[in-house]
Motif scaffolding. Structure first.
Motif, PDB file in Angstrom:
ATOM      1  N   GLY A  80     -12.260  10.103  -4.345  1.00  0.00           N
ATOM      2  CA  GLY A  80     -12.362   8.752  -5.212  1.00  0.00           C
ATOM      3  C   GLY A  80     -12.628   7.748  -5.444  1.00  0.00           C
ATOM      4  N   SER A  81     -13.002   7.087  -6.495  1.00  0.00           N
ATOM      5  CA  SER A  81     -14.141   6.085  -6.364  1.00  0.00           C
ATOM      6  C   SER A  81     -14.024   4.404  -5.210  1.00  0.00           C
ATOM      7  N   ASN A  82     -12.765   4.593  -4.294  1.00  0.00           N
ATOM      8  CA  ASN A  82     -12.407   3.069  -4.212  1.00  0.00           C
ATOM      9  C   ASN A  82     -11.548   3.456  -2.930  1.00  0.00           C
ATOM     10  N   TYR A  83     -12.435   3.276  -1.924  1.00  0.00           N
ATOM     11  CA  TYR A  83     -11.365   3.686  -0.439  1.00  0.00           C
ATOM     12  C   TYR A  83     -10.264   2.630  -0.200  1.00  0.00           C
ATOM     13  N   ALA A  84     -10.124   1.377  -1.029  1.00  0.00           N
ATOM     14  CA  ALA A  84      -8.615   0.739  -0.919  1.00  0.00           C
ATOM     15  C   ALA A  84      -7.400   1.322  -1.763  1.00  0.00           C
ATOM     16  N   SER A  85      -7.675   2.734  -2.777  1.00  0.00           N
ATOM     17  CA  SER A  85      -6.648   2.625  -3.298  1.00  0.00           C
ATOM     18  C   SER A  85      -5.952   3.700  -3.010  1.00  0.00           C
ATOM     19  N   ASP A  86      -4.721   3.349  -3.396  1.00  0.00           N
ATOM     20  CA  ASP A  86      -3.846   4.754  -2.915  1.00  0.00           C
ATOM     21  C   ASP A  86      -4.423   6.562  -3.353  1.00  0.00           C
ATOM     22  N   GLU A  87      -4.893   6.596  -4.388  1.00  0.00           N
ATOM     23  CA  GLU A  87      -5.590   7.993  -4.414  1.00  0.00           C
ATOM     24  C   GLU A  87      -6.814   8.254  -3.721  1.00  0.00           C
ATOM     25  N   TRP A  88      -7.577   7.353  -2.657  1.00  0.00           N
ATOM     26  CA  TRP A  88      -8.629   7.785  -1.870  1.00  0.00           C
ATOM     27  C   TRP A  88      -7.911   8.327  -0.938  1.00  0.00           C
ATOM     28  N   SER A  89      -8.390   9.500  -0.203  1.00  0.00           N
ATOM     29  CA  SER A  89      -8.391  10.358   0.449  1.00  0.00           C
ATOM     30  C   SER A  89      -9.632  10.936   1.065  1.00  0.00           C
ATOM     31  N   GLN A  90     -10.375  11.499   2.309  1.00  0.00           N
ATOM     32  CA  GLN A  90     -11.076  11.954   3.372  1.00  0.00           C
ATOM     33  C   GLN A  90     -11.909  13.543   3.736  1.00  0.00           C
ATOM     34  N   GLN A  91     -12.117  13.908   3.596  1.00  0.00           N
ATOM     35  CA  GLN A  91     -11.983  15.533   3.853  1.00  0.00           C
ATOM     36  C   GLN A  91     -13.527  16.550   4.294  1.00  0.00           C
ATOM     37  N   LEU A  92     -14.029  16.756   5.544  1.00  0.00           N
ATOM     38  CA  LEU A  92     -14.790  17.543   5.950  1.00  0.00           C
ATOM     39  C   LEU A  92     -15.878  18.709   5.520  1.00  0.00           C
TER      40      LEU A  92
END
Length: 401
Positions: A222-234
């Motif tokens: 996702g383009s923005n870490y402050a958005s609800d759609e943001w996530s992280q993966q290894l």
């Protein structure tokens, strides 16, 4: 055991190296005492690699790694003691060696590479950097190269544009100290990193693929870490590079390698840059350490309006970024999130100001600039900044106090 692996065992922590670390860790003390003793026997040819003792120690080491993984993931990461992270890293080292004693096939090496990467992401491996580099080389050697070629990026031509903050052309230390550091003045610094090998080498994404492709890193989705759609993966860097920089599908999500200690994980890349002398200027005597972070992604990645607590020198290796700044004195007018995790992040979209929803923005003075290849942006502590990549981009930031 093959000879290269046997030589690598000589770099493993010895009992005398870690005994003090384990004073209050009875479980780890018992297991690692057995593990170090067993490896010493292997080095002298006293013990075979497939003994009952080896199987027992392998089981205990795996249990030690699992136990400390749980300890690291209990509560906030910042509250985890350095000792726990060191024990986890040491346990991972021994786990890798016991797995390799069992099997050195490409598939097993791939498993071990994943364990090594996770140890670097979660553990503390500073005391064993020589072993880390040697083990990384051993695990990567003979690995099949990715047949898909990545593009070699064209250097961006410098464009003339407005800049709302002062600009200095390669200032000397005294000039930087008086005009930037002491004045707490955000400044665009020109022609200060042209000597970095990274400026040319990293444009060839196949170089990054060769040096770093097999490493696992945290990627923001996702383009923005402050958005609800943001996530992280290894993910493996090779997969990230292929998805984001080769021919992409129209619906490909934006992924961002953001704020990652990539150069600690991959020392070969660190040799392509150098810590700018400006980072040696500090109010502390002697100066503290410098945190080095990597930021790699396609056009369109966004860091929402936020501030950092330390001095920040953001260096643009390739690509360009549009940046909007605001002074610390405007904090109350920038609508910080109320949550502890996002307390240093604004709720606003700095690129599309909504004066109806956020009327206090009328009181804020914003400063805009374009960070172009070879530029460095100095930001004093707690200066707010919004960053959007205007092209495929690799930036390196240096934080210090």
């Amino acid at each position: 055991m093959d000879l290269p692996l046997l030589e690598l065992t000589k770099l493993l922590p010895r009992w005398v190296d870690i005994e003090n670390l384990l004073q209050d860790e009875l479980e780890a003390r018992f297991i690692l005492k057995k593990a170090t003793s067993h490896m010493e026997k292997l080095q002298t040819g006293i013990s075979g690699g497939d003994s009952d003792e080896e199987e027992e120690i392998r089981y205990l080491i795996c249990a030690l790694v699992d136990r400390n993984w749980e300890r690291i993931h209990t509560g906030h990461f910042s509250s985890v003691s350095l000792n726990i992270r060191k024990i986890y890293a040491i346990g991972c080292y021994f786990k890798i060696f016991f797995l390799l004693l069992e099997d050195t096939s490409p598939a097993q090496k791939e498993v071990c590479s994943g364990i090594l990467d996770e140890a670097q992401l979660l553990g503390c491996m500073e005391d064993w950097s020589e072993l880390k580099v040697a083990l990384m080389d051993y695990l990567d050697k003979g690995k099949e190269e990715n047949p898909k070629l990545l593009p070699v990026l064209e250097p961006l031509l410098r464009v003339s544009c407005t800049c709302d903050i002062p600009q200095l052309d390669a200032p000397n230390l005294k000039e930087f100290q008086t005009k930037c550091f002491q004045a707490e003045q955000p400044t665009l610094l020109l022609n200060t990193i042209e000597h970095w090998p990274a400026r040319k080498k990293w444009l060839d994404l196949n170089y990054l693929l060769k040096v770093a492709g097999n490493r696992t890193v945290p990627i923001e989705i996702g383009s923005n870490y402050a958005s609800d759609e943001w996530s992280q993966q290894l993910v493996k860097i090779r997969d990230f590079l292929e998805r984001q920089f080769s021919t992409k599908k129209a619906n490909q999500e934006i992924e961002y390698l953001a704020q990652h200690e990539l150069f600690s994980q991959i020392p070969a890349l660190k040799s392509d840059i150098s810590i700018p002398d400006y980072c040696s200027i500090s109010k502390d005597d002697p100066p503290g350490s410098v945190d080095i972070k990597a930021w790699l992604g396609p056009a369109g990645t966004i860091s929402a309006m936020h501030y950092d607590p330390k001095h920040n020198l953001l260096c643009q290796v390739f690509g360009s970024k549009r940046i909007i700044l605001a002074a610390p004195k405007d904090t109350e007018n920038l609508y910080p999130h109320e949550s502890e995790f996002l307390g240093n992040t604004s709720q606003i979209d700095a690129a599309k100001l909504d004066m109806v929803a956020y009327p206090l923005l009328e009181n804020v003075k914003f400063y805009e600039l374009l960070l172009q290849p070879g530029d460095c942006l100095y930001m004093p502590p707690k200066w707010w900044h919004y960053v959007r990549s205007a092209a495929p981009s690799f930036s390196v930031s240096f934080w210090w106090e």
